[in-house]
Motif scaffolding. Structure first.
Motif, short mmCIF file in Angstrom:
data_model
loop_
_atom_site.label_atom_id
_atom_site.label_comp_id
_atom_site.label_asym_id
_atom_site.label_seq_id
_atom_site.Cartn_x
_atom_site.Cartn_y
_atom_site.Cartn_z
N ILE A 185 -35.50 50.88 24.89
CA ILE A 185 -34.84 49.76 25.57
C ILE A 185 -34.60 50.21 26.99
O ILE A 185 -34.19 51.35 27.23
CB ILE A 185 -33.49 49.43 24.90
CG1 ILE A 185 -33.69 49.04 23.42
CG2 ILE A 185 -32.79 48.31 25.63
CD1 ILE A 185 -32.41 48.86 22.65
N SER A 188 -37.92 46.73 24.74
CA SER A 188 -36.97 45.63 24.92
C SER A 188 -36.30 45.75 26.28
O SER A 188 -36.03 46.86 26.74
CB SER A 188 -35.90 45.64 23.82
OG SER A 188 -36.49 45.52 22.54
N CYS A 225 -33.05 44.89 28.70
CA CYS A 225 -31.62 44.58 28.62
C CYS A 225 -31.27 43.31 29.41
O CYS A 225 -31.79 43.10 30.50
CB CYS A 225 -30.79 45.73 29.19
SG CYS A 225 -30.69 47.15 28.11
N TYR A 268 -23.48 38.74 27.89
CA TYR A 268 -22.92 39.04 26.57
C TYR A 268 -21.77 38.08 26.27
O TYR A 268 -21.01 37.68 27.15
CB TYR A 268 -22.42 40.48 26.51
CG TYR A 268 -23.54 41.49 26.51
CD1 TYR A 268 -24.07 41.98 25.32
CD2 TYR A 268 -24.09 41.93 27.70
CE1 TYR A 268 -25.11 42.90 25.32
CE2 TYR A 268 -25.13 42.84 27.72
CZ TYR A 268 -25.64 43.33 26.54
OH TYR A 268 -26.68 44.22 26.55
N GLN A 326 -26.95 48.01 24.18
CA GLN A 326 -28.18 47.81 23.43
C GLN A 326 -28.57 49.07 22.64
O GLN A 326 -29.03 48.97 21.50
CB GLN A 326 -29.31 47.41 24.39
CG GLN A 326 -29.13 46.06 25.03
CD GLN A 326 -29.19 44.91 24.04
OE1 GLN A 326 -29.83 45.01 22.99
NE2 GLN A 326 -28.53 43.81 24.36
N HIS A 347 -26.15 49.31 19.72
CA HIS A 347 -26.42 48.22 18.78
C HIS A 347 -27.68 48.51 17.97
O HIS A 347 -27.71 48.34 16.74
CB HIS A 347 -26.58 46.92 19.56
CG HIS A 347 -26.80 45.70 18.72
ND1 HIS A 347 -25.87 45.21 17.85
CD2 HIS A 347 -27.89 44.88 18.60
CE1 HIS A 347 -26.34 44.13 17.24
NE2 HIS A 347 -27.57 43.92 17.68
N THR A 348 -28.72 48.98 18.65
CA THR A 348 -29.98 49.30 17.96
C THR A 348 -29.78 50.48 17.00
O THR A 348 -30.29 50.47 15.87
CB THR A 348 -31.08 49.63 18.99
OG1 THR A 348 -31.26 48.52 19.86
CG2 THR A 348 -32.39 49.95 18.29
N ALA A 378 -34.04 41.98 24.94
CA ALA A 378 -33.00 42.34 23.98
C ALA A 378 -31.95 41.23 23.97
O ALA A 378 -31.57 40.73 25.02
CB ALA A 378 -32.37 43.67 24.36
#
Length: 536
Positions: free
Chosen positions: A231, A249, A251, A257, A281, A284-285, A302
């Motif tokens: 990412i 991905s 950002c 957000y 990110q 979260h991933t 993402a």
């Protein structure tokens, strides 16, 4: 002009080389420092310069000699982050977020500011001296015992610390480890990691050109060498990163957000917003892969999800000293930022121009602005100084990254790869660049003199000064008005009365604002004196 400098500082450094007798921790640090300059390490650099793939091959060999296997590193559930700027801050955000979920975290970063232990953190804290010493000797002795069978080779400083970090995180059974790349990516010694859970790239820019190449395309290839699942921040050169066999991905902006109100960040500076988005990110991933089996493919944006309370709290509580940091010591306020490229200096100037006026509005009287600057390596000092000119400093002070002229046992901040003469020559060059940029003409035959014949500051009417070390620079700038620097046990280098007279505006000002920038090593040396807690 600098001969006395060299004699004085060489004496201090000589005392450091024998400081190991003081205690076992310092003995370990002093032994570690021998890896900066040992002959086999220098030979490694020469041999591998034209064949960078040999770097990873050598790293695997050292890892095996230390009793570790590459496949063991899979157990660390690694997050791997690279980028020209912002990778350290991104790692700090990411580690704090995942620690807030209750995970036991490891965090490997570079460089350190005050103590080498800062590079290896467990649950956000530098590893303790006792544990550092224990694990250091475990790894060092294994390598030392096997060096004769391998041509006397020992890993260089950064390689050794990377191996030590792997060993410590495995022994301390962390749930995950966040690794910041040293330089580049593809051939960086952290890249012996086979299976990082997710990788991040913070930004791309021109830096370390002698190692990574002199174009964005070449640098992008180097950074992309760590990719497994990746990412990266918005505006990173996407076309230059294609071609890697992994999922990519991009950002979103932090504003995208879903949250009640704006997300508050623990790190100052507008540029930290993109680092925070990348950290959201990455965490979260990682959480998705930890709790679920997630398949990634292709290139995609993402999603801008709703951050959890642990994420929001993590962003707000993140601390990363030496980056857009403010310390107020009575009438003296220090603004510290380790910017050392033109791009990061632009961000530093933007931050300083936003925050300094806020403090000045509340001063109630005249405020003196002072720049304390140094830069190292292949940095374009003149370009960075040009960006700082509009900040309208009343004094520009230059010094090498040497904490004290008469050094006590301060092995953590020693660099034996650069001569004192070279460091001081760089300071004088920077002083001259500042004069030219400000339209000041240098008087021929000017000397650097203080009491007792020690060169220190220019004996001429000027707002630029050169000091032999960080402490002497800070003491002159603060003029006894910072109680932290006024410890009677500290050595104070005497300054000629005519030079002290130049400091009248500093003594008369209501406040003194000091921007310390150009090098993380300079910032770290300053923090050693300004924040005593970092020395414990």
């Amino acid at each position: 002009l600098i001969l006395t400098f060299i004699k004085l500082l060489a004496y201090g450094m000589k005392s450091l080389r024998s400081c190991g007798v003081m205690n076992v921790f310092q003995d370990a640090v002093c032994t570690l420092n021998t890896l900066q300059t040992n002959a086999s390490a220098l030979e490694q650099v020469k041999r591998e310069r034209g064949h960078p793939e040999l770097q990873l091959q050598a790293m695997r060999g050292f890892l095996q000699r230390a009793g570790l296997k590459v496949d063991e590193l899979d157990r660390l559930n690694i997050i791997h982050v690279t980028g020209t700027k912002g990778k350290g801050s991104t790692c700090a955000f990411t580690e704090q977020i995942l620690r807030n979920y209750g995970f036991r975290t490891g965090f490997y970063s570079s460089p350190h500011l005050v103590q080498v232990r800062e590079r290896i953190r467990i649950n956000g804290q530098p590893i303790g001296k006792e544990l550092f010493t224990k694990y250091f000797w475990q790894v060092y002795c294994r390598l030392e015992e096997t060096k004769d069978a391998h041509g006397g080779s020992m890993p260089a400083y950064f390689r050794f610390l990377t191996i030590l970090a792997f060993h410590i995180f495995l022994q301390e059974k962390v749930d995950l480890a966040v690794f910041e790349v040293g330089i580049g990516g593809a051939y960086d010694c952290t890249n012996i990691i086979r299976r990082s859970w997710v990788c991040g790239i913070s930004s791309l820019g021109i830096d370390h050109t002698s190692i990574l190449g002199d174009t964005i395309e070449k640098i992008a290839w180097q950074k992309g060498g760590i990719f497994k699942v990746i990412i990266w921040k918005k505006n990173t050169k996407l076309c230059m990163l294609r071609g890697f066999s992994c999922s990519l991905s991009v950002c979103p902006d932090l504003e995208e957000y879903q949250s009640e109100g704006s997300l508050r960040l623990g790190l100052a500076g507008h540029h930290q917003r993109s680092n925070a988005s990348l950290a959201l990110q990455l965490s979260h991933t990682w959480l998705q892969r930890h709790f679920l089996t997630v398949e990634f493919s292709g290139v995609s944006p993402a999603p801008a999800f709703q951050p959890s309370p642990a994420m929001i709290k993590g962003l707000a509580e993140t601390e990363w000293p030496g980056r857009n940091q403010t310390l107020k010591h009575g009438p003296v306020t220090y603004f510290l930022d380790g910017a050392h490229t033109t791009r990061s200096m632009q961000a530093c100037v933007r931050w300083f121009n936003e925050i300094a006026p806020q403090h000045e509005r509340n001063a109630g009287g005249p405020v003196m602005r002072v720049l304390l600057f140094n830069a190292t390596g292949e940095r374009d000092c003149a370009a960075m100084l040009k960006l700082l000119v509009p900040c309208l400093f009343d004094f520009a002070v230059f010094c090498p990254n040497i904490t004290e002229a008469i050094a006590t046992c301060n092995a953590d901040q020693q660099n034996f790869n650069v001569s004192v003469e070279n460091m001081l020559t760089r300071c004088l060059d920077n002083q001259q660049s500042w004069r030219v940029l400000n339209g000041q003409e240098e008087k021929p035959g000017a000397e650097l003199l203080i009491g007792g014949g020690l060169p220190l500051v220019p004996e001429r009417q000027s707002h630029t000064l050169v000091f032999p070390c960080i402490l002497s620079a800070l003491q002159w700038i603060s003029q006894g008005r910072d109680s932290v620097l006024s410890d009677p046990n500290r050595c104070v280098i005497p300054v000629k009365p005519s030079i002290n007279a130049k400091a009248d505006p500093l003594r008369e000002a209501v406040n003194i604002h000091v921007l310390i920038t150009g090098s993380l090593h300079l910032v770290g040396g300053a923090l050693k004196h300004l924040d005593p807690a970092l020395n414990s």
